[in-house]
Design a protein around this motif. Structure first.
Motif, PDB file in Angstrom:
ATOM      1  N   PRO A 390       0.932  -1.244  -0.081  1.00 24.02           N
ATOM      2  CA  PRO A 390      -0.061  -0.007  -0.010  1.00 24.02           C
ATOM      3  C   PRO A 390       0.763   1.197   0.076  1.00 24.02           C
ATOM      4  CG  PRO A 390       0.116  -0.925   2.122  1.00 24.02           C
ATOM      5  CD  PRO A 390       0.737  -1.686   1.325  1.00 24.02           C
ATOM      6  N   ILE A 391       0.212   2.174  -0.681  1.00 21.87           N
ATOM      7  CA  ILE A 391       0.812   3.478  -0.522  1.00 21.87           C
ATOM      8  C   ILE A 391      -0.096   4.266   0.229  1.00 21.87           C
ATOM      9  CG2 ILE A 391       1.571   5.972  -1.803  1.00 21.87           C
ATOM     10  CD1 ILE A 391       2.217   4.278  -4.266  1.00 21.87           C
ATOM     11  N   CYS A 392       0.224   4.677   1.637  1.00 24.38           N
ATOM     12  CA  CYS A 392      -0.474   5.379   2.764  1.00 24.38           C
ATOM     13  C   CYS A 392      -0.581   6.858   2.335  1.00 24.38           C
ATOM     14  CB  CYS A 392      -0.164   4.905   3.966  1.00 24.38           C
ATOM     15  SG  CYS A 392       0.247   3.117   4.040  1.00 24.38           S
ATOM     16  N   PRO A 393      -1.685   7.329   2.801  1.00 23.31           N
ATOM     17  CA  PRO A 393      -1.827   8.718   2.646  1.00 23.31           C
ATOM     18  C   PRO A 393      -1.332   9.601   3.878  1.00 23.31           C
ATOM     19  CG  PRO A 393      -3.793   7.754   3.723  1.00 23.31           C
ATOM     20  CD  PRO A 393      -2.946   6.941   3.149  1.00 23.31           C
ATOM     21  N   GLN A 394      -1.033  10.869   3.827  1.00 21.15           N
ATOM     22  CA  GLN A 394      -0.072  11.466   4.957  1.00 21.15           C
ATOM     23  C   GLN A 394      -0.549  11.274   6.242  1.00 21.15           C
ATOM     24  OE1 GLN A 394      -0.048  15.657   4.123  1.00 21.15           O
ATOM     25  NE2 GLN A 394       1.326  16.033   5.734  1.00 21.15           N
ATOM     26  N   GLY A 395       0.175  10.966   7.167  1.00 26.57           N
ATOM     27  CA  GLY A 395      -0.166  10.703   8.534  1.00 26.57           C
ATOM     28  C   GLY A 395      -0.556   9.349   8.617  1.00 26.57           C
ATOM     29  N   SER A 396      -0.563   8.586   7.625  1.00 31.29           N
ATOM     30  CA  SER A 396      -1.002   6.897   7.942  1.00 31.29           C
ATOM     31  C   SER A 396       0.491   6.163   7.570  1.00 31.29           C
ATOM     32  CB  SER A 396      -1.895   6.510   6.901  1.00 31.29           C
ATOM     33  OG  SER A 396      -2.273   5.487   6.981  1.00 31.29           O
ATOM     34  N   SER A 397       0.335   4.981   8.661  1.00 33.33           N
ATOM     35  CA  SER A 397       1.591   4.120   8.452  1.00 33.33           C
ATOM     36  C   SER A 397       1.184   2.874   7.826  1.00 33.33           C
ATOM     37  CB  SER A 397       2.225   3.940   9.763  1.00 33.33           C
ATOM     38  OG  SER A 397       2.594   5.293  10.372  1.00 33.33           O
ATOM     39  N   ALA A 600      -0.163  13.182  -1.173  1.00 32.84           N
ATOM     40  CA  ALA A 600      -0.849  14.359  -1.249  1.00 32.84           C
ATOM     41  C   ALA A 600      -2.138  14.291  -0.977  1.00 32.84           C
ATOM     42  CB  ALA A 600      -0.541  15.218  -2.375  1.00 32.84           C
ATOM     43  N   THR A 601      -2.748  13.102  -1.359  1.00 36.63           N
ATOM     44  CA  THR A 601      -4.204  12.801  -1.396  1.00 36.63           C
ATOM     45  C   THR A 601      -4.618  12.561   0.298  1.00 36.63           C
ATOM     46  OG1 THR A 601      -4.284  11.748  -3.553  1.00 36.63           O
ATOM     47  CG2 THR A 601      -6.279  11.327  -2.048  1.00 36.63           C
ATOM     48  N   SER A 602      -5.409  13.244   0.746  1.00 38.81           N
ATOM     49  CA  SER A 602      -6.068  13.106   2.106  1.00 38.81           C
ATOM     50  C   SER A 602      -7.183  12.074   1.985  1.00 38.81           C
ATOM     51  CB  SER A 602      -6.376  14.521   2.434  1.00 38.81           C
ATOM     52  OG  SER A 602      -7.561  14.908   1.792  1.00 38.81           O
ATOM     53  N   THR A 603      -7.086  11.382   3.577  1.00 35.12           N
ATOM     54  CA  THR A 603      -8.310  10.360   3.493  1.00 35.12           C
ATOM     55  C   THR A 603      -8.796  10.367   4.739  1.00 35.12           C
ATOM     56  OG1 THR A 603      -8.725   8.187   3.453  1.00 35.12           O
ATOM     57  CG2 THR A 603      -6.581   8.790   4.516  1.00 35.12           C
ATOM     58  N   ARG A 604     -10.202   9.871   5.137  1.00 32.73           N
ATOM     59  CA  ARG A 604     -10.847  10.088   6.303  1.00 32.73           C
ATOM     60  C   ARG A 604     -10.071   9.143   7.203  1.00 32.73           C
ATOM     61  NH1 ARG A 604     -12.935   7.094   2.580  1.00 32.73           N
ATOM     62  NH2 ARG A 604     -13.531   5.036   3.170  1.00 32.73           N
ATOM     63  N   GLU A 605      -9.792   9.408   8.447  1.00 30.58           N
ATOM     64  CA  GLU A 605      -9.334   8.601   9.727  1.00 30.58           C
ATOM     65  C   GLU A 605     -10.486   7.746  10.164  1.00 30.58           C
ATOM     66  OE1 GLU A 605      -6.420   8.447  10.589  1.00 30.58           O
ATOM     67  OE2 GLU A 605      -5.382  10.401   9.769  1.00 30.58           O
ATOM     68  N   ALA A 606     -10.144   6.484  10.476  1.00 26.31           N
ATOM     69  CA  ALA A 606     -11.201   5.375  10.677  1.00 26.31           C
ATOM     70  C   ALA A 606     -11.185   5.276  12.247  1.00 26.31           C
ATOM     71  CB  ALA A 606     -10.914   4.081  10.230  1.00 26.31           C
ATOM     72  N   GLU A 607     -12.512   5.215  12.796  1.00 25.57           N
ATOM     73  CA  GLU A 607     -12.612   5.288  14.338  1.00 25.57           C
ATOM     74  C   GLU A 607     -12.827   3.741  14.840  1.00 25.57           C
ATOM     75  OE1 GLU A 607     -11.876   9.370  15.132  1.00 25.57           O
ATOM     76  OE2 GLU A 607     -12.436   7.573  16.508  1.00 25.57           O
ATOM     77  N   ALA A 608     -13.274   3.122  13.577  1.00 32.97           N
ATOM     78  CA  ALA A 608     -13.726   1.498  14.147  1.00 32.97           C
ATOM     79  C   ALA A 608     -12.609   0.909  14.551  1.00 32.97           C
ATOM     80  CB  ALA A 608     -14.547   0.950  12.601  1.00 32.97           C
ATOM     81  N   PRO A 609     -12.887  -0.231  15.332  1.00 30.74           N
ATOM     82  CA  PRO A 609     -11.761  -1.336  15.700  1.00 30.74           C
ATOM     83  C   PRO A 609     -11.304  -2.097  14.578  1.00 30.74           C
ATOM     84  CG  PRO A 609     -14.160  -2.196  16.330  1.00 30.74           C
ATOM     85  CD  PRO A 609     -14.198  -0.771  15.647  1.00 30.74           C
ATOM     86  N   ASP A 610     -10.170  -2.518  14.834  1.00 39.04           N
ATOM     87  CA  ASP A 610      -9.089  -3.060  13.945  1.00 39.04           C
ATOM     88  C   ASP A 610      -9.594  -4.573  13.814  1.00 39.04           C
ATOM     89  OD1 ASP A 610      -5.904  -3.786  13.240  1.00 39.04           O
ATOM     90  OD2 ASP A 610      -7.462  -4.098  12.095  1.00 39.04           O
TER      91      ASP A 610
END
Length: 685
Positions: A390-397, A600-610
């Motif tokens: 995966p290529i992750c969005p900014q702030g995601s690992s 560059a592309t932003s995305t929503r942050e998930a609040e759901a459990p993993d």
């Protein structure tokens, strides 16, 4: 005295001579530069492959070990060594494949006659010896072994199929996995991509990556829990290999064989693991786990960024000599959790139980034993990838997750093929064939990875998991290994906790399925170069192009100099001195070793459990065909605005062509001077 009657050159003659000299000298520079450029190609001295799909990308050989389900105990040591010999033969053949591109371009039968033919003969001899060893120990070798000697080549086009070359299904019966994307818009480079990542044609390639924000949700619902379900979880904290314990052995698959893995492993937990460790050695070793009763060994292939960094193993077997190149990334999180069964209670694991999950050879073996799960923080409950990085969005690992087999045959701590004694539960969570449910080991590794740049069908500074060289660093080959060395009291505590539905161990009281908050961009920290303190030699200084370095608060991938094609050499026990020595247990987990992916592309942050790491069933899916590689290219370029000077860049092009440019100027100057002289002579006459 005799008079000298030789005429001295006039001014016009001198100018004519000078003009001719300029023209000849400039023409010589142009010719020499053109010849040199044609000889070097784009790979800095190596012969560039111009034959495209006519050449092989890699080699595929049947996995003999997977067919050996019943080998007498007395013969297993000899059989394991023979299987390691087969792996070494493939490694050597792959090295010959990558170092003979010119011969292949000139002879269409070269691969068949000079590589695959001799390889088949060597394999026939070793397979024959395996049959003899099994027979001497009172067993019967499968008749199918006789047909496993021949190997085939995989073309560059086939190499784009990231799910592997076999036709096996998922081991847990997950039959409706999506069709993998073929990535045919990568410019046709396939397995023959020649780039500046230092890895030649060994991968990974542009088609191995996907923008996770463009992938449709594919995580399946978990089996419903019955009233008898064991709903607890026991977590252990063993660090992220701060002790820098690395080696290229595999005690499970190739005991007693130096460099049996052909790639480098991270180790947490037991600090005394190498190919030669006995069960007593494991029981007496130190552990990095906070629970000192847990001396289990948890190990996995390292993750690297192919940025030109010369790691401690750059000139060693299993490392750079076998195509595993670049900076080793240290996980910033390594969560280890034991969970229960959705249909009943679990029983204790036996001490020294061995489990391998995933398949290091899944690209050539097929997906029957594959269990790779790649995702990004904030997406784990929605998207899990098997055949793409995966290529992750900014702030995601980047996240690697593993759910191990949770059913045990009730008798054996290992089996001849290292798989038959354990199995996955079925789609409803039940263990079949009389197997018993055991606490299921789940692992979650989180990395801050610099985003790769994809442009014109090629990828710069990619990240990839270590692997066998012929597997082309495909994401589907990710795997994880475990040896249970918990003391009995601690294992009983794990079982009681899981069966009672409690949350226990490290971070007790917290839900292990929800250990993280939505990710926010963090202030990047100075990355640490992974070094092996146990090694006697000092790590080599990175050999990078002479380009200005980016500020150190954000590691910027730079394009490395081309390296020679990796090739195996004889293993040396000296390379491993110190790598097998126990290190001191860490105090606290280390900080991230690399900056977060900056896309560059932003995305929503998930609040759901993993849900993906609950582990009752494997959440595995391949990326859908509608994934947009064009979007990946635009997104990745925005994330990496720094100059990519190096092989193929404007800077290197200018450096290569300046002699021709200078020669052209000299030729033009000579012509102008010659014309001017002739006109002046005509005017004078």
């Amino acid at each position: 005295m005799r008079r000298n009657t030789r005429r001295r050159p006039t001014g016009a003659r001198r100018r004519t001579f000078a003009a001719v000299a300029l023209i000849l000298g400039g023409g010589g520079l142009v010719a020499a530069n053109t010849y040199a450029s044609a000889g070097e190609g784009a790979s800095g001295g190596r012969v560039q492959d111009q034959s495209g799909g006519d050449q092989a990308a890699t080699i595929s050989c049947p996995d003999v070990g997977q067919q050996l389900t019943d080998v007498p105990g007395e013969a297993r040591a000899d059989v394991d060594k023979a299987l390691a010999d087969l792996d070494q033969q493939i490694t050597e053949a792959y090295d010959r494949l990558t170092s003979t591109r010119q011969e292949q371009a000139q002879d269409g039968n070269f691969v068949r006659d000079s590589i695959l033919g001799p390889l088949s003969e060597k394999r026939t001899e070793v397979i024959g010896q395996i049959k003899i060893n099994v027979k001497r120990a009172g067993g019967t070798a499968p008749e199918s072994l006789d047909g496993l000697a021949a190997c085939t080549e995989i073309s560059p086009a086939q190499a784009q199929k990231n799910d592997g070359g076999g036709d096996g299904g998922n081991q847990d019966g997950d039959a409706d996995t999506a069709t993998p994307g073929t990535g045919q818009d990568d410019g046709g480079q396939g397995g023959e991509q020649q780039d500046g990542n230092g890895n030649g044609a060994a991968g990974p390639f542009a088609a191995d990556f996907v923008d996770i924000t463009k992938v449709q949700p594919n995580v399946k619902a978990k089996p419903r829990k019955t009233g008898d379900a064991s709903t607890g979880a026991f977590s252990v904290q063993c660090g992220v290999n701060e002790n820098k314990v690395f080696n290229t052995d595999n005690l499970i698959v190739a005991p007693g064989v130096d460099n049996g893995a052909h790639h480098t492993h991270d180790y947490v937990g037991n600090q005394g693991v190498d190919a030669f460790a006995s069960n007593d050695d494991l029981a007496n070793a130190e552990t990095s786990c906070s629970e000192q009763g847990d001396k289990s060994s948890y190990y996995w292939p390292v993750l690297r960024v192919q940025d030109g960094t010369q790691e401690f193993d750059a000139e060693q077997q299993g490392g750079g000599l076998e195509g595993n190149v670049g900076k080793i990334l240290q996980a910033k999180e390594a969560e280890i959790t034991y969970v229960g069964s959705p249909t009943g209670k679990v029983v204790a694991m036996p001490k020294f139980l061995r489990i391998i999950t995933g398949d290091a050879k899944a690209f050539t073996n097929g997906t029957a034993n594959a269990n790779a799960n790649w995702s990004c923080t904030g997406f784990e409950d929605k998207v899990q990838l098997a055949d793409k990085y995966p290529i992750c969005p900014q702030g995601s690992s980047v996240v690697r997750s593993f759910a191990f087999q949770s059913c045990w045959d009730g008798q054996n701590i290992d089996s001849a093929n290292h798989r038959a004694h354990v199995a996955f539960a079925d789609a409803e969570g039940n263990c079949g064939n009389g197997f018993k449910a055991i606490p299921q080991l789940t692992m979650r590794l989180v990395y801050d990875v610099p985003a790769p740049v994809i442009k014109n069908g090629q990828v710069r500074n990619p990240y990839a998991v270590d692997g066998f060289p012929e597997q082309l660093h495909k994401p589907i080959t990710d795997h994880d290994d475990f040896i249970n060395v918990m003391d009995e009291d601690l294992m009983d505590e794990v079982v009681d906790c899981v069966n009672a539905g409690r949350q226990c161990g490290a971070g007790a009281g917290e839900q292990p399925q929800e250990p993280q908050e939505p990710q926010k961009p963090e202030e990047p920290k100075q990355p640490e170069q992974p070094q092996e303190p146990q090694k006697p030699q000092k790590p080599e200084e990175p050999k990078e192009p002479e380009e200005p370095k980016e500020p150190q608060d954000k590691p910027a991938p730079q394009e490395p100099q081309d390296e020679p094609d990796p090739g195996p050499e004889a293993s040396s026990a000296d390379d491993k001195d110190g790598a097998k020595k126990p290190g001191a247990a860490p105090d606290t987990p280390s900080e991230p070793s690399a900056a977060p992916s900056d896309v560059a592309t932003s995305t929503r942050e998930a609040e759901a459990p993993d849900d993906a790491r609950d582990g009752e069933t494997k959440a595995r899916a391949t990326s859908p065909a509608e994934t947009s590689d064009t979007a990946v290219e635009a997104q990745s370029e925005a994330a990496q605005p720094q100059s990519q000077a190096g092989t193929g860049s404007l800077a290197s092009t200018g450096a290569d062509l300046w002699p021709a440019a200078a020669g052209g100027v000299l030729v033009l100057g000579g012509l102008v001077l010659l014309i001017h002289t002739r006109r002046r002579n005509m005017t004078t006459n």
